[in-house]
Write a protein that holds these residues in place. Sequence first.
Motif, short mmCIF file in Angstrom:
data_model
loop_
_atom_site.label_atom_id
_atom_site.label_comp_id
_atom_site.label_asym_id
_atom_site.label_seq_id
_atom_site.Cartn_x
_atom_site.Cartn_y
_atom_site.Cartn_z
N THR A 83 0.84 -1.20 0.00
CA THR A 83 0.00 0.00 0.00
C THR A 83 0.87 1.25 0.00
OG1 THR A 83 -1.72 -1.16 1.25
CG2 THR A 83 -1.81 1.24 1.28
N PHE A 84 0.42 2.25 -0.76
CA PHE A 84 0.99 3.60 -0.74
C PHE A 84 -0.10 4.55 -0.26
CE2 PHE A 84 4.03 1.44 -3.29
CZ PHE A 84 5.22 2.09 -3.02
N PRO A 85 0.28 5.66 0.37
CA PRO A 85 -0.72 6.57 0.95
C PRO A 85 -1.73 7.13 -0.05
CG PRO A 85 1.47 7.11 1.77
CD PRO A 85 1.64 6.07 0.69
N ASP A 86 -1.31 7.34 -1.30
CA ASP A 86 -2.20 7.93 -2.31
C ASP A 86 -1.58 7.76 -3.69
OD1 ASP A 86 -0.19 9.96 -2.53
OD2 ASP A 86 -1.21 11.17 -1.02
N ASP A 87 -2.30 8.21 -4.71
CA ASP A 87 -1.81 8.06 -6.09
C ASP A 87 -0.46 8.73 -6.30
OD1 ASP A 87 -4.29 6.89 -6.48
OD2 ASP A 87 -4.90 8.22 -8.12
N GLU A 88 -0.30 9.93 -5.75
CA GLU A 88 0.95 10.67 -5.94
C GLU A 88 2.13 9.89 -5.34
OE1 GLU A 88 3.05 14.94 -4.88
OE2 GLU A 88 0.88 14.75 -4.67
N ALA A 89 1.96 9.33 -4.16
CA ALA A 89 3.03 8.55 -3.53
C ALA A 89 3.37 7.32 -4.37
CB ALA A 89 2.62 8.14 -2.12
N TYR A 90 2.34 6.67 -4.93
CA TYR A 90 2.59 5.50 -5.77
C TYR A 90 3.34 5.89 -7.04
CZ TYR A 90 1.82 1.37 -8.63
OH TYR A 90 2.01 0.27 -9.43
N LEU A 91 2.94 6.96 -7.67
CA LEU A 91 3.63 7.41 -8.89
C LEU A 91 5.07 7.84 -8.59
CD1 LEU A 91 0.70 9.35 -10.56
CD2 LEU A 91 1.60 7.11 -11.22
N THR A 92 5.28 8.49 -7.45
CA THR A 92 6.63 8.90 -7.05
C THR A 92 7.50 7.66 -6.82
OG1 THR A 92 5.82 10.95 -6.08
CG2 THR A 92 7.96 10.16 -5.31
N TYR A 93 6.95 6.64 -6.17
CA TYR A 93 7.67 5.38 -5.98
C TYR A 93 8.09 4.80 -7.32
CZ TYR A 93 7.41 0.29 -6.39
OH TYR A 93 7.61 -1.01 -6.77
N ARG A 94 7.17 4.76 -8.28
CA ARG A 94 7.48 4.18 -9.60
C ARG A 94 8.64 4.92 -10.26
NH1 ARG A 94 4.15 -0.06 -11.97
NH2 ARG A 94 4.91 0.91 -13.85
N GLU A 95 8.64 6.23 -10.12
CA GLU A 95 9.71 7.04 -10.70
C GLU A 95 11.04 6.82 -9.97
OE1 GLU A 95 10.59 11.73 -10.63
OE2 GLU A 95 8.65 11.17 -11.53
N LYS A 96 10.99 6.83 -8.64
CA LYS A 96 12.22 6.69 -7.85
C LYS A 96 12.84 5.29 -7.97
CE LYS A 96 11.63 10.31 -4.46
NZ LYS A 96 11.55 10.61 -3.01
N VAL A 97 11.99 4.26 -7.98
CA VAL A 97 12.53 2.90 -8.03
C VAL A 97 13.22 2.64 -9.36
CG1 VAL A 97 10.56 1.55 -8.88
CG2 VAL A 97 12.07 0.59 -7.15
N ALA A 98 12.78 3.32 -10.41
CA ALA A 98 13.40 3.16 -11.73
C ALA A 98 14.83 3.70 -11.75
CB ALA A 98 12.57 3.86 -12.80
N ASN A 99 15.13 4.61 -10.81
CA ASN A 99 16.47 5.20 -10.73
C ASN A 99 17.26 4.73 -9.52
OD1 ASN A 99 16.28 6.98 -13.06
ND2 ASN A 99 14.67 7.98 -11.89
#
Length: 122
Positions: free
Chosen positions: A74-90
């Motif tokens: 679980t992520f707190p909200d859509d923005e947190a999930y999208l930020t995770y996707r971006e950060k994990v790629a780097n």
Amino acid sequence: MSNAPVTCEVRYRLDPDRIEDFKAYAKIWIKLIERHGGRHHGYFIPRERPTGIGISFPGVGEDGAGDIAIALFTFPDDEAYLTYREKVANDPDGIEANARFGKQPPFLGYERVFLQPLPTRD
């Protein structure tokens, strides 16, 4: 964008010859999700059902396949999930995990479902 929590279930069809690789894969992704703002509820792999346990709704229910594993996070909200996707790629560990498991994943397939909780109190 929604402010509701993002809970994701990933259902994997396991390769019985690669269970140890799947465990290594799970360990890495738990760390990555938690590092980047998520809460990982764990990976669950099949086990034998307890002796003497039947189906609660005979004729409707049945035992599931023995080659399915589930991850839930679980992520707190859509923005947190999208930020995770971006950060994990780097993230160096994310890049390494994708290089290690990307071409030959330790599972035969997967499906992803986004979930929301049902209210349990009136």
